[in-house]
Design an enzyme around this catalytic site. Structure first.
Site, PDB file in Angstrom:
ATOM      1  CB  SER A  83     -20.866  30.387 -15.760  1.00 46.95           C
ATOM      2  OG  SER A  83     -21.426  29.119 -15.626  1.00 46.95           O
ATOM      3  CG  ASN A  85     -15.030  26.018 -16.593  1.00 50.95           C
ATOM      4  OD1 ASN A  85     -15.821  26.357 -17.474  1.00 50.95           O
ATOM      5  ND2 ASN A  85     -13.838  26.563 -16.447  1.00 50.95           N
ATOM      6  CD  GLU A 113     -17.607  28.415  -0.835  1.00 52.09           C
ATOM      7  OE1 GLU A 113     -18.570  28.903  -1.454  1.00 52.09           O
ATOM      8  OE2 GLU A 113     -16.523  29.000  -0.716  1.00 52.09           O
ATOM      9  CE  LYS A 115     -23.152  24.961  -9.691  1.00 54.65           C
ATOM     10  NZ  LYS A 115     -24.565  25.108 -10.029  1.00 54.65           N
ATOM     11  CD  GLU A 170     -27.203  30.380  -6.483  1.00 59.10           C
ATOM     12  OE1 GLU A 170     -26.240  31.167  -6.686  1.00 59.10           O
ATOM     13  OE2 GLU A 170     -27.704  29.678  -7.371  1.00 59.10           O
ATOM     14  CE  LYS A 310     -23.962  22.067 -12.537  1.00 64.26           C
ATOM     15  NZ  LYS A 310     -24.962  22.170 -13.552  1.00 64.26           N
TER      16      LYS A 310
END
Ligand code: NAD
Length: 327
Positions: A83, A85, A113, A115, A170, A310
């Site tokens: 994953s 952080n 990059e 996400k 992804e 995020k």
């Protein structure tokens, strides 16, 4: 809070997060917004770091992703799929930068990059031929979805060189395809998907690959699992090599000299993200040099040499509005 109260609170937070994670990873139907999940997860992390003796090996903070769906063969990842952080503000990034510089004396550049908000996949090529595709699963064991991934046009069945490698990236559903899919599901009385990420995950984990083929999925490949025998010493060079091999990488990326420059890049995407035809939920910042990465190492769940910034929750609402306006 005393230790007994903390123990009760940690168990309660774990139970709530485990239920939410089950809906998200297994049913592809989230019961709360990601920002709410992240907030509660962060509370658990804070509490566990105040009482480290209360961290259990089955805590959600020690585990990756979801469960394996019945009906799929299992694939063991030779190198775990981890994953990332999270960082939620500039202060978190400055802390990350400080930590990195304490862990290595190698001069640091950051590869930055987008996400991509989709489902993590591993593609195995043997002598240049695509032989196996898998989900991340719990990080160690994933689901074999080779047949389904063969229907995704951006995945080459043959590389430009006869290499034996595992690459990771992804798989995502473009915003337009997501809207069209939900419109047709609504018209036929089926449940609609909450967001493109869940639609991509639901489409890839189909037992009938004819359904996946109709879903217009795409991919961005962002890493090579085992960098030891690969002709690149940095993340930026490896993305160029992946391009040359015929794999689709995301061209929206930047090599930054400092964390300030990383922050400037992030700020441009706070607005620009709505213009993209796929969803992103943040920006990933990676130490560029592979030998520095090796020195910095990993926690049980994530590399120490990378962090995912995020986007704030209000931005998520803006995106949903923008999608509605562009239909
Ligand atoms: P994550 O999605 O935050 O980050 C790790 C993943 O980022 C990687 O596995 C990879 O698939 C992806 N990624 C995308 N672009 C990348 C790039 N350029 N480089 C490297 N990796 C890239 O972590 P996670 O463990 O998969 O999931 C946790 C997150 O999922 C939570 O923070 C939350 O937002 C969401 N979640 C939501 C719910 C809910 O109920 N809403 C439940 C569980 C999890």
């Amino acid at each position: 809070m005393d230790k007994n109260q903390a123990k009760i609170e940690i168990a309660a937070l774990n139970e709530t997060l485990t239920q939410w994670a089950h809906s998200y990873y297994v049913k592809d139907m989230p019961s709360v917004e990601d920002s709410e999940y992240d907030k509660v997860y962060h509370q658990l992390v804070e509490l566990e770091s105040a009482f480290p003796e209360l961290v259990t090996s089955d805590s959600i903070t020690q585990r990756i992703g979801g469960e394996i769906l019945k009906g799929f063969n299992k694939v063991e990842h030779a190198i775990p799929m981890m994953s990332l952080n999270n960082a939620f503000n500039k202060g978190d990034l400055l802390e990350f930068d400080k930590r990195i510089k304490k862990l290595t004396s190698i001069p640091i550049e950051y590869m930055v990059e987008l996400k991509i908000d989709g489902l993590a996949i591993n593609l195995r090529y043997e002598d240049g031929l695509f032989v196996q595709g898998a989900t991340r699963g719990d990080g160690t064991i994933g689901e074999d979805i080779t047949k389904n991934l063969k229907t995704v046009q951006s995945i080459p069945l043959k590389l430009s060189e006869p290499l034996t490698i595992d690459v990771r990236g992804e798989c995502y559903m473009p915003k337009k395809s997501f809207i069209q899919l939900n419109e047709s599901r609504e018209a036929s009385g089926e449940n609609i998907f909450a967001n493109p990420r869940n639609a991509a995950a639901g489409s890839l984990r189909q037992l009938d690959s004819k359904i996946t083929a109709k879903r217009n999925l795409s991919t961005f490949i962002y890493t090579i699992a085992d960098t030891d025998n690969f002709a690149a010493n940095t993340q930026s060079d490896s993305l160029n090599v992946l391009d040359e091999l015929g794999l689709k990488t995301n061209t929206e990326r930047k090599l930054c000299d400092s964390i300030e420059e990383v922050w400037e890049y992030i700020e441009t995407f706070l607005d620009k993200r709505t213009e993209l035809d796929y969803e992103i939920d943040g920006i990933v910042i990676k130490v560029n040099d592979f030998s520095a990465q090796q020195e910095i190492g990993f926690t049980v769940k994530a590399p120490r040499w990378a962090i995912a910034y995020k986007f704030p929750a209000e931005e998520a609402e803006t995106i949903i509005r923008d999608i509605e306006w562009t239909v």
